[in-house]
Motif scaffolding. Structure first.
Motif, PDB file in Angstrom:
ATOM      1  N   ASP A 149       0.098  12.046   0.570  1.00 35.70           N
ATOM      2  CA  ASP A 149      -0.205  10.950   1.481  1.00 35.70           C
ATOM      3  C   ASP A 149      -0.162   9.608   0.756  1.00 35.70           C
ATOM      4  OD1 ASP A 149      -1.161   9.958   4.120  1.00 35.70           O
ATOM      5  OD2 ASP A 149      -2.923   9.395   2.946  1.00 35.70           O
ATOM      6  N   LYS A 150      -0.636   9.564  -0.479  1.00 34.18           N
ATOM      7  CA  LYS A 150      -0.579   8.325  -1.264  1.00 34.18           C
ATOM      8  C   LYS A 150       0.841   8.029  -1.720  1.00 34.18           C
ATOM      9  CE  LYS A 150      -5.339   8.542  -2.980  1.00 34.18           C
ATOM     10  NZ  LYS A 150      -5.732   9.766  -2.243  1.00 34.18           N
ATOM     11  N   ILE A 151       1.604   9.062  -2.046  1.00 35.69           N
ATOM     12  CA  ILE A 151       2.983   8.834  -2.488  1.00 35.69           C
ATOM     13  C   ILE A 151       3.843   8.314  -1.342  1.00 35.69           C
ATOM     14  CG2 ILE A 151       5.088  10.038  -3.217  1.00 35.69           C
ATOM     15  CD1 ILE A 151       3.466  11.641  -5.124  1.00 35.69           C
ATOM     16  N   MET A 152       3.647   8.865  -0.138  1.00 30.85           N
ATOM     17  CA  MET A 152       4.466   8.434   1.000  1.00 30.85           C
ATOM     18  C   MET A 152       4.172   6.995   1.403  1.00 30.85           C
ATOM     19  SD  MET A 152       6.414  10.970   1.532  1.00 30.85           S
ATOM     20  CE  MET A 152       7.192  10.445   3.052  1.00 30.85           C
ATOM     21  N   GLY A 153       3.083   6.427   0.934  1.00 33.29           N
ATOM     22  CA  GLY A 153       2.776   5.035   1.233  1.00 33.29           C
ATOM     23  C   GLY A 153       3.508   4.049   0.345  1.00 33.29           C
ATOM     24  N   ARG A 154       4.275   4.534  -0.644  1.00 35.69           N
ATOM     25  CA  ARG A 154       5.017   3.667  -1.549  1.00 35.69           C
ATOM     26  C   ARG A 154       6.517   3.916  -1.372  1.00 35.69           C
ATOM     27  NH1 ARG A 154       1.684   1.836  -5.717  1.00 35.69           N
ATOM     28  NH2 ARG A 154       3.404   0.350  -6.027  1.00 35.69           N
ATOM     29  N   PHE A 155       7.222   2.965  -0.776  1.00 32.24           N
ATOM     30  CA  PHE A 155       8.655   3.153  -0.517  1.00 32.24           C
ATOM     31  C   PHE A 155       9.444   3.231  -1.821  1.00 32.24           C
ATOM     32  CE2 PHE A 155       8.118  -1.408  -0.847  1.00 32.24           C
ATOM     33  CZ  PHE A 155       9.242  -1.826  -1.538  1.00 32.24           C
ATOM     34  N   GLU A 156       8.931   2.617  -2.918  1.00 32.75           N
ATOM     35  CA  GLU A 156       9.622   2.732  -4.196  1.00 32.75           C
ATOM     36  C   GLU A 156       9.710   4.186  -4.654  1.00 32.75           C
ATOM     37  OE1 GLU A 156       6.758   1.148  -3.675  1.00 32.75           O
ATOM     38  OE2 GLU A 156       6.629  -0.764  -4.760  1.00 32.75           O
ATOM     39  N   GLN A 192       2.728  -8.976 -15.347  1.00 36.62           N
ATOM     40  CA  GLN A 192       1.425  -9.397 -14.837  1.00 36.62           C
ATOM     41  C   GLN A 192       1.426  -9.446 -13.325  1.00 36.62           C
ATOM     42  OE1 GLN A 192      -1.615 -12.425 -16.615  1.00 36.62           O
ATOM     43  NE2 GLN A 192      -0.113 -13.611 -15.460  1.00 36.62           N
ATOM     44  N   GLU A 193       2.531  -9.885 -12.726  1.00 37.99           N
ATOM     45  CA  GLU A 193       2.632  -9.882 -11.271  1.00 37.99           C
ATOM     46  C   GLU A 193       2.638  -8.449 -10.725  1.00 37.99           C
ATOM     47  OE1 GLU A 193       2.416 -12.400  -9.207  1.00 37.99           O
ATOM     48  OE2 GLU A 193       2.081 -13.730 -10.915  1.00 37.99           O
ATOM     49  N   LYS A 194       3.317  -7.539 -11.430  1.00 36.20           N
ATOM     50  CA  LYS A 194       3.311  -6.141 -11.011  1.00 36.20           C
ATOM     51  C   LYS A 194       1.902  -5.560 -11.051  1.00 36.20           C
ATOM     52  CE  LYS A 194       8.041  -4.978 -12.400  1.00 36.20           C
ATOM     53  NZ  LYS A 194       8.877  -4.133 -13.304  1.00 36.20           N
ATOM     54  N   VAL A 195       1.174  -5.908 -12.087  1.00 28.45           N
ATOM     55  CA  VAL A 195      -0.200  -5.399 -12.200  1.00 28.45           C
ATOM     56  C   VAL A 195      -1.067  -5.944 -11.078  1.00 28.45           C
ATOM     57  CG1 VAL A 195      -2.256  -5.356 -13.646  1.00 28.45           C
ATOM     58  CG2 VAL A 195      -0.011  -5.077 -14.684  1.00 28.45           C
ATOM     59  N   LYS A 196      -0.895  -7.209 -10.744  1.00 24.74           N
ATOM     60  CA  LYS A 196      -1.644  -7.779  -9.626  1.00 24.74           C
ATOM     61  C   LYS A 196      -1.302  -7.070  -8.317  1.00 24.74           C
ATOM     62  CE  LYS A 196      -2.143 -12.455 -11.540  1.00 24.74           C
ATOM     63  NZ  LYS A 196      -1.803 -13.889 -11.365  1.00 24.74           N
ATOM     64  N   LYS A 197      -0.014  -6.759  -8.147  1.00 25.55           N
ATOM     65  CA  LYS A 197       0.411  -6.045  -6.945  1.00 25.55           C
ATOM     66  C   LYS A 197      -0.190  -4.644  -6.912  1.00 25.55           C
ATOM     67  CE  LYS A 197       4.535  -4.371  -4.558  1.00 25.55           C
ATOM     68  NZ  LYS A 197       6.026  -4.267  -4.597  1.00 25.55           N
ATOM     69  N   GLU A 198      -0.204  -3.969  -8.055  1.00 25.10           N
ATOM     70  CA  GLU A 198      -0.768  -2.621  -8.105  1.00 25.10           C
ATOM     71  C   GLU A 198      -2.265  -2.636  -7.824  1.00 25.10           C
ATOM     72  OE1 GLU A 198       0.762   0.356  -8.428  1.00 25.10           O
ATOM     73  OE2 GLU A 198       2.569  -0.867  -8.169  1.00 25.10           O
ATOM     74  N   ILE A 199      -2.940  -3.680  -8.250  1.00 25.94           N
ATOM     75  CA  ILE A 199      -4.374  -3.789  -7.964  1.00 25.94           C
ATOM     76  C   ILE A 199      -4.598  -3.907  -6.460  1.00 25.94           C
ATOM     77  CG2 ILE A 199      -6.393  -5.262  -8.236  1.00 25.94           C
ATOM     78  CD1 ILE A 199      -5.421  -5.951 -11.016  1.00 25.94           C
ATOM     79  N   LYS A 200      -3.781  -4.723  -5.784  1.00 25.74           N
ATOM     80  CA  LYS A 200      -3.923  -4.872  -4.335  1.00 25.74           C
ATOM     81  C   LYS A 200      -3.616  -3.569  -3.605  1.00 25.74           C
ATOM     82  CE  LYS A 200      -2.818  -9.808  -4.260  1.00 25.74           C
ATOM     83  NZ  LYS A 200      -1.872 -10.860  -3.775  1.00 25.74           N
ATOM     84  N   VAL A 201      -2.524  -2.894  -4.024  1.00 26.18           N
ATOM     85  CA  VAL A 201      -2.163  -1.625  -3.377  1.00 26.18           C
ATOM     86  C   VAL A 201      -3.254  -0.589  -3.600  1.00 26.18           C
ATOM     87  CG1 VAL A 201      -0.512   0.274  -3.375  1.00 26.18           C
ATOM     88  CG2 VAL A 201       0.303  -2.086  -3.505  1.00 26.18           C
ATOM     89  N   PHE A 202      -3.776  -0.551  -4.816  1.00 25.96           N
ATOM     90  CA  PHE A 202      -4.832   0.407  -5.115  1.00 25.96           C
ATOM     91  C   PHE A 202      -6.075   0.127  -4.290  1.00 25.96           C
ATOM     92  CE2 PHE A 202      -8.597   1.629  -7.570  1.00 25.96           C
ATOM     93  CZ  PHE A 202      -8.359   2.987  -7.738  1.00 25.96           C
ATOM     94  N   GLU A 203      -6.428  -1.121  -4.127  1.00 28.68           N
ATOM     95  CA  GLU A 203      -7.595  -1.469  -3.329  1.00 28.68           C
ATOM     96  C   GLU A 203      -7.392  -1.109  -1.867  1.00 28.68           C
ATOM     97  OE1 GLU A 203     -10.596  -2.585  -4.044  1.00 28.68           O
ATOM     98  OE2 GLU A 203     -10.193  -2.456  -6.190  1.00 28.68           O
ATOM     99  N   GLN A 204      -6.174  -1.318  -1.358  1.00 29.02           N
ATOM    100  CA  GLN A 204      -5.899  -0.956   0.033  1.00 29.02           C
ATOM    101  C   GLN A 204      -5.976   0.554   0.232  1.00 29.02           C
ATOM    102  OE1 GLN A 204      -2.082  -2.669   0.885  1.00 29.02           O
ATOM    103  NE2 GLN A 204      -2.847  -4.784   0.926  1.00 29.02           N
ATOM    104  N   GLN A 205      -5.352   1.325  -0.672  1.00 31.13           N
ATOM    105  CA  GLN A 205      -5.418   2.781  -0.563  1.00 31.13           C
ATOM    106  C   GLN A 205      -6.842   3.284  -0.723  1.00 31.13           C
ATOM    107  OE1 GLN A 205      -2.674   4.421  -3.427  1.00 31.13           O
ATOM    108  NE2 GLN A 205      -0.894   4.065  -2.115  1.00 31.13           N
TER     109      GLN A 205
END
Length: 501
Positions: free
Chosen positions: A91-98, A337-350
């Protein structure tokens, strides 16, 4: 493209667990190669996890569940627990189109996936040896600390430092919740075991030889039967509540405790990308120092030798090369650093979505089991309050008489029936004398002593004047003589059976 992947079923094989993967949605592009329904083992799922981890080092992947234990795969609850873990993983993997558009992931869901494509095993051939059991420190579980002395343009060091503290607090928080839930489940299961044992003891009391009073009065007998019935209901209630407590603990572990552990383990890959950003920052600072060093040397040589000197030109070329490397390092650092910020947001949403769902499931689970407990208690109480239907007794006994006394009116009414019964028995004894020689002997009750007879009146008056001596401390021979022997055979048999009880 909106595609969902569910894991509706799982089955145990001799050495692992196989999961049924069902895809639903619009299959376009590369997804046309996938199978709507596929079956994958845990080792194959481990393969795609490690492939994605290698291809996307800057993405926080959900943690792979622990490898199934071979000694527990025959347990249906354990298989269901693994199914829920794998379903949350996908379920978490399907939420990432990458991840879903990756070539390896498409291959994993297609018919080209081979059973031999498996991930690395946690246990090796020599894992049983002592030197392989040493726990090696895992540096990925901690943060790398670095504070540059220079002012770095675009470095959000304070923001990331706060994130690091927040992650450490979350890790402690999730671990504390999971540990407290385990203690709660263990305590509840202990209570369930005690209630089950109590239920067994309660049911055993209904099988004892102890009775209310002397067991000779009808009121005491009815009270005893009513008490036995209520005790049996109470024992069954204790057994049912013990079973409910055990089932509740298992489902809480599946739907809430495992979720807490999963999010606690998800913080480890988040730490990895944080540490990777720190490494990028360290490389950028080192490259900045190297460029500044080349610039200082170039400035000194320009003042001493002039700009047209060959050595100065060489130093200027080195400075330009160092500046280019610095720009490249800065670009890499900014992008990461931008990727890490994005991952933090995605992680918080999940995390927000997953925690809300798990808390809701936990609350619904608790309410459902509390309703089940309440239903069992109310049903048992209602059954215990039901009136007892008394079975009519053959003898009409007045309160002033003993249970062994019969009225004189029953003697006259049943004498004719007794003669007919005796005549019929004598005919049966004559026809079956060659099979049963002992049928002519007088019938004896298992609850009485040998019958005393008067030998002089043994032939004609035996049907009317038989006397029975019963072993009892509270009943005299005079009381026993009042029993009417002219009653029917069925009446006497039922009386002796009742006396035996």
């Amino acid at each position: 493209m909106n595609i969902t992947l569910t894991v509706p079923e799982a089955a145990a094989t001799p050495d692992t667990i196989q999961f049924k993967l069902v895809l639903e949605g619009n299959f376009q592009g590369e997804f046309e190669k996938v199978l709507p329904t596929s079956f994958r083992t845990f080792q194959q799922i481990s393969w795609i996890y490690h492939r994605l981890k290698k291809n996307f080092p800057a993405i926080v992947l959900p943690p792979l569940p622990d490898q199934p234990i071979s000694s527990l795969i025959d347990d249906q609850d354990y298989v269901e627990r693994k199914r829920l873990q794998i379903e949350r993983f996908f379920d978490k993997i399907m939420g990432r189109f990458e991840l879903t558009e990756n070539v390896d992931f498409i291959h994993f869901l297609s018919a080209d996936m081979s059973p031999t494509e498996v991930g690395p095993s946690n246990t090796g051939v020599l894992s049983f040896l002592k030197f392989n059991r040493v726990i090696k420190p895992n540096t990925d579980r901690g943060f790398k600390s670095f504070k540059p002395s220079e002012i770095i343009d675009g470095n959000d060091q304070d923001v990331f430092h706060k994130h690091q503290i927040y992650i450490l607090l979350q890790e402690s928080y999730y671990g504390f919740i999971a540990e407290s839930l385990i203690q709660l489940i263990q305590t509840r299961e202990g209570l369930g075991d005690v209630m089950t044992h109590m239920g067994d003891l309660i049911i055993e009391t209904t099988q004892s030889k102890y009775r209310l009073g002397l067991g000779l009065k009808l009121d005491s007998r009815d009270s005893q039967r009513n008490l036995d019935r209520k005790m049996q209901m109470m024992g069954l209630l204790m057994d049912e509540l013990g079973f409910v407590f055990t089932r509740q603990g298992k489902e809480e572990s599946m739907k809430f405790g495992d979720v807490m552990i999963e999010y606690k383990n998800s913080l480890d890959p988040l730490k990895v990308i944080f540490n990777s950003r720190t490494v990028k920052l360290m490389d950028y600072v080192d490259q900045l120092k190297f460029r500044n060093k080349k610039r200082d040397r170039s400035d000194k040589l320009k003042l001493r030798l002039g700009i047209n000197h060959p050595e100065v030109r060489e130093v200027i070329a080195e400075e330009i090369e160092a500046s280019e490397e610095l720009e490249k390092s800065k670009k890499d650092f900014d992008e990461y650093q931008e990727k890490v910020k994005k991952e933090i947001k995605v992680f918080e949403q999940q995390k927000s979505k997953g925690l809300k769902k798990s808390i809701k499931d936990y609350v619904d689970l608790s309410i459902r089991y509390e309703k089940l407990k309440l239903y069992n208690l109310e049903k048992t109480l209602q059954d215990m309050q039901q009136p007892v239907v008394k079975i009519p007794f053959n003898y009409s006994i007045s309160p002033s008489q003993s249970i062994f006394e019969s009225s004189s009116s029953s003697v006259a009414s049943s004498s004719q029936n007794a003669r007919q019964q005796k005549k019929k028995r004598q005919q049966q004894q004559q026809t079956q004398h060659f099979k049963h020689k002992d049928l002519k002997k007088p019938l004896k009750s298992s609850a009485s002593l040998p019958t005393a007879r008067n030998t002089e009146n043994n032939q004609e008056n035996s049907s009317n004047t038989e006397s029975v001596a019963v072993a009892s401390n509270n009943i005299t021979r005079d009381d026993l003589s009042k029993i009417s022997m002219s009653a029917s055979y069925d009446d006497r048999l039922s009386a002796k059976n009742w006396m035996a009880e």
